[in-house]
Design an enzyme around this catalytic site. Structure first.
Site, PDB file in Angstrom:
ATOM      1  N   CYS A 155     -11.890 -21.598 -85.360  1.00  0.00           N
ATOM      2  CA  CYS A 155     -11.771 -21.103 -86.732  1.00  0.00           C
ATOM      3  C   CYS A 155     -11.864 -19.579 -86.872  1.00  0.00           C
ATOM      4  CB  CYS A 155     -12.757 -21.816 -87.658  1.00  0.00           C
ATOM      5  SG  CYS A 155     -14.333 -22.269 -86.950  1.00  0.00           S
ATOM      6  N   ARG A 199     -18.641 -25.230 -74.678  1.00  0.00           N
ATOM      7  CA  ARG A 199     -19.939 -25.359 -75.332  1.00  0.00           C
ATOM      8  C   ARG A 199     -21.004 -25.614 -74.284  1.00  0.00           C
ATOM      9  NH1 ARG A 199     -18.262 -28.720 -80.905  1.00  0.00           N
ATOM     10  NH2 ARG A 199     -16.740 -27.148 -81.569  1.00  0.00           N
ATOM     11  N   GLN A 248      -9.152 -29.484 -78.297  1.00  0.00           N
ATOM     12  CA  GLN A 248      -9.088 -30.412 -79.420  1.00  0.00           C
ATOM     13  C   GLN A 248      -7.896 -30.080 -80.297  1.00  0.00           C
ATOM     14  OE1 GLN A 248     -12.910 -30.004 -81.323  1.00  0.00           O
ATOM     15  NE2 GLN A 248     -12.283 -28.239 -82.523  1.00  0.00           N
ATOM     16  N   ASP A 251      -7.152 -28.913 -83.079  1.00  0.00           N
ATOM     17  CA  ASP A 251      -7.796 -28.135 -84.125  1.00  0.00           C
ATOM     18  C   ASP A 251      -6.749 -27.560 -85.070  1.00  0.00           C
ATOM     19  OD1 ASP A 251     -10.059 -27.210 -85.259  1.00  0.00           O
ATOM     20  OD2 ASP A 251     -10.417 -25.587 -83.859  1.00  0.00           O
ATOM     21  N   HIS A 263      -6.360 -25.432 -89.093  1.00  0.00           N
ATOM     22  CA  HIS A 263      -6.985 -24.825 -90.271  1.00  0.00           C
ATOM     23  C   HIS A 263      -5.892 -24.568 -91.305  1.00  0.00           C
ATOM     24  CE1 HIS A 263      -9.883 -23.994 -87.046  1.00  0.00           C
ATOM     25  NE2 HIS A 263     -10.766 -24.193 -88.003  1.00  0.00           N
ATOM     26  N   LYS A 303     -18.137 -31.756 -95.483  1.00  0.00           N
ATOM     27  CA  LYS A 303     -17.069 -32.324 -94.669  1.00  0.00           C
ATOM     28  C   LYS A 303     -16.965 -33.828 -94.868  1.00  0.00           C
ATOM     29  CE  LYS A 303     -20.141 -32.739 -90.629  1.00  0.00           C
ATOM     30  NZ  LYS A 303     -20.284 -32.543 -89.191  1.00  0.00           N
ATOM     31  N   HIS A 322     -10.879 -27.105 -92.473  1.00  0.00           N
ATOM     32  CA  HIS A 322     -10.920 -27.320 -91.025  1.00  0.00           C
ATOM     33  C   HIS A 322     -10.611 -28.800 -90.778  1.00  0.00           C
ATOM     34  CE1 HIS A 322     -13.544 -23.605 -90.406  1.00  0.00           C
ATOM     35  NE2 HIS A 322     -13.600 -23.811 -91.713  1.00  0.00           N
TER      36      HIS A 322
END
Length: 730
Positions: free
Chosen positions: A288, A317, A335, A337, A339, A418, A499
């Site tokens: 992000c 991570r 992933q 991902d 936005h 979320k 997101h």
């Protein structure tokens, strides 16, 4: 009921098959386990919560190490005694001082009471037999309700999850109200063991996790890489249909980026950092912030929105080594991902579209899904007003969608509420993968703006706008400003960011799919689609040719040309879970056919031409939410496509080289019939005639007859340099 009603309330009776009923049942069972642990070993109990399936209890055992083989039978015997005693669960309400005195011999409970219970307030605990434990309840009426009990495993743990604190031992268990349910659960465990992605991954040669070379990072072998890349291709195909634009962003950033985003403050311990020229840099754990930077590049207009960025960037991570588990918990992953940046009036439509996208993808895999709205957590950035607005928007979008959903208080992301999505697989297990997160704060943190409709930035700013802007700011532990709110320009507004992830971590989704399909992949996702099996050495060249044709049409195919017997070749291919076996012999070579067998089918499908085989396999190709390769109508009209007759007529027109005149007698004016038994227009070798006819068809119309279509696609798969090298001689 054993507890008196203290006032007006809503009474609800829960069954074991309801989620809340299971939580109460398994929480009570954890107290039974804790009492058995105390009876057997005199350990200090710490915490023992209910899980989604079962429960555990952490205990401090000093130097003793719990052994499943030696100690589980002892604990199990105490458990059954406690169940037979049918001890009543009694709720006690005590002061903080009384709680400290009651648990004075257990330093772990004392720490919890000291830190969690405010001075001068009351807390609750529950008693069952000799055990008294801190708990808010509720519980079963008595221990006798947990009739069927099983200990499942044990592991190491740390007090409060901190490696610097005391080492504990965690014992897991599960309980049911009847022996029948426990028996069914044991059968489920047997099936889950067969489907374990770590075992199937090894059997199918999909991936490797090296014990020391790169723990927590996956080495994907070719079959596993095919699955991984197909998942990405599937999402990319949908991205094109749904208006997403894929971007590529760096893997490593100056730590100041994450201080601006807020991740540094809330997430630092889970990120990898390195020193670059005396400046702290970090491997990105999410995409992000990078997308925020890209949105901020240049002036955006309200006409540009919604703007949808998608990214398959590599993320890292810092997971504890003890938490790593196959593909489900890794340190390096990718992933799906995305936005989406939008105006406030576009939120509900974009969230609804995201839910539709998610439901389509999960439907392709045969998953069902449940939805929870997770709200403001304790570690949240941004004002309460912003959070309330964001939560209201998501509630409205969920209500409009008509999907059933539940509230999950306090579990939102630190930057916004979320929608958490849990999918259910073939074994009825739930997995957290997809998420849709609404973020009003990111645009403020990165000072994102777009020019609103009907307004242009004025050059002559009013006097009041000349005053220095004083926005929010954030300081670090040293008192240095790490972020300061930027001014919103006149005529501009801040976008809202959503997101969104559907597959989530591709590694985790791969694990789920391996177990969901038990290694029997659907054709479009399979790394082993067609195995071409040569009956004997006389058809080895033909088997290789068939394998290459399948490859040229985009399929994963191999050829078994070994000296093994035919039954052994077939059996090995079946065990390797090939979707189709294409057996070829001398008759197939003469007729350009295969004898097709499908995985798990009781009987062979029989003889099939190569063109029919390709058509059948293409029909099983990657699914799409909208048809591809077809024209959509414009005001009821569609472009004219060359008919079959037109294509055959074009193909029958003699080419300048006179190549068609050299074909066998009786075949000159029927290319379609000739190609039914030959791969090229002059036989079994490509010539200039193939090149010239292919070029002519490119101008006059695309062929639709099966043999000509197969030939056209095949010739077109060669590079231009290769086609130019073809001679006139067959």
């Amino acid at each position: 009921m054993t507890r008196p009603l203290e006032g007006s309330c809503r009474l609800e009776l829960l069954k074991f098959d309801e989620a809340e009923g299971q939580e109460v049942f398994w929480h009570s069972s954890a107290h039974i386990l804790g009492q058995a642990m105390e009876r057997a070993f005199g350990c200090h109990l710490t915490i023992g919560p209910a899980l989604e399936t079962g429960f555990y209890y952490d205990g401090f055992f000093g130097a003793k190490k719990i052994s499943e083989k030696e100690d589980f039978p002892i604990i199990q015997k105490h458990i059954m005694d406690i169940v037979k005693e049918q001890q009543a669960f009694e709720r006690l309400v005590i002061t903080k001082e009384e709680a400290l005195e009651l648990f004075s011999e257990n330093p772990f409970k004392v720490q919890l009471i000291t830190n969690k219970v405010p001075d001068g307030s009351l807390t609750s605990c529950y008693r069952c037999g000799p055990l008294v434990d801190l708990c808010r309840g509720p519980h079963l009426p008595s221990t006798g309700k947990a009739r069927a009990f099983m200990l499942t495993k044990n592991s190491a743990a740390y007090w409060l999850g901190d490696q610097k604190l005391d080492s504990l031992q965690r014992i897991y268990g599960i309980a049911f109200p009847s022996d029948k349910l426990l028996k069914e659960y044991k059968k489920f465990l047997e099936e889950a063991e067969k489907r374990d992605h770590r075992n199937l991954g090894k059997q199918m040669n999909l991936f490797l996790h090296h014990p020391w070379a790169s723990p927590g990072a996956t080495f994907w072998f070719p079959p596993g890489a095919k699955i991984y890349n197909t998942l990405i291709d599937f999402m990319r195909s949908e991205y094109r249909l749904r208006g997403f634009q894929e971007v590529i962003t760096p893997n490593m950033f100056d730590s100041r980026v994450f201080k601006v985003s807020g991740h540094y403050k809330c997430y630092k311990d889970d990120m990898y950092s390195v020193n670059v020229e005396s400046q702290e840099w970090m491997l990105k754990p999410m995409n992000c912030p990078a997308h925020m930077i890209m949105f901020d590049h240049g002036v955006r207009s309200y006409k540009d929105l919604p703007l949808r960025f998608a990214d398959f960037g590599v993320l890292h991570r810092n997971e504890d080594s003890g938490a790593l588990s196959g593909l489900t918990r890794v340190r390096r992953f990718q992933q799906d991902d995305a936005h989406m940046y939008m105006r406030p009036d576009q939120i509900q439509k974009e969230v609804a579209a995201a839910l539709d996208f998610l439901l389509y993808v999960y439907g392709v895999f045969g998953f069902t899904a449940t939805f929870k709205l997770s709200t403001r957590p304790k570690k949240a950035i941004g004002s309460k007003e912003i959070w309330d607005n964001a939560e209201d928007q998501l509630k409205a979008a969920l209500d409009i969608s008509g999907l059933p959903w539940t509230l999950n208080p306090g579990d939102g992301a630190f930057y916004g509420p979320k929608i958490d999505v849990k999918l259910k697989d073939a074994l009825k297990r739930t997995h957290q993968c997809g998420t849709i997160q609404l973020d009003f704060n990111g645009a403020i943190r990165f000072n994102l703006q777009y020019q609103k409709e009907g307004a242009a930035e004025e050059q002559n700013v009013a006097d009041k706008d000349k005053e220095e802007f004083k926005g929010d700011e954030e300081k670090d532990e040293k008192g240095e400003v790490v972020w300061k709110e930027g001014k919103l320009k006149q005529g501009f507004e801040r976008p809202v960011c959503v997101h969104r992830a559907i597959l989530g971590s591709l590694e985790r989704m791969s694990a789920i799919l391996i177990e969901h399909y038990a290694g029997k992949w659907p054709f479009w996702l399979s790394p082993r689609q067609v195995m071409v099996v040569a009956v004997n050495e006389k058809v080895i060249t033909y088997a290789k040719w068939v394998q290459r044709q399948l490859m040229l049409h985009g399929f994963h195919a191999e050829a078994d040309i070994s000296g093994k017997t035919l039954p052994k070749k077939v059996r090995e291919a079946q065990l390797a879970q090939w979707n189709f076996l294409a057996v070829v012999g001398l008759t197939d070579q003469h007729q350009l056919t295969v004898n097709l067998r499908e995985r798990d089918a009781p009987e062979p499908l029989g003889e099939m031409s190569l063109s029919d085989l390709i058509a059948k396999l293409k029909a099983l190709g990657m699914p799409t939410s909208q048809p591809l390769g077809k024209f959509e109508a414009f005001e009821g009209r569609s472009p004219v496509v060359a008919t079959t007759d037109q294509a055959v007529k074009a193909a029958s027109t003699p080419v300048s080289s006179g190549a068609t005149k050299k074909r066998p007698a009786g075949k000159d004016d029927d290319i379609e019939a000739f190609l039914a038994n030959h791969p090229y227009v002059k036989g079994f070798k490509p010539t200039a005639a193939d090149r010239e006819l292919h070029d002519k068809l490119l101008e006059t119309g695309f062929p639709e007859t099966p043999n000509l279509r197969r030939w056209f696609d095949h010739v077109g798969s060669f590079k231009e340099m290769e086609r130019n090298a073809w001679s006139d001689v067959a």
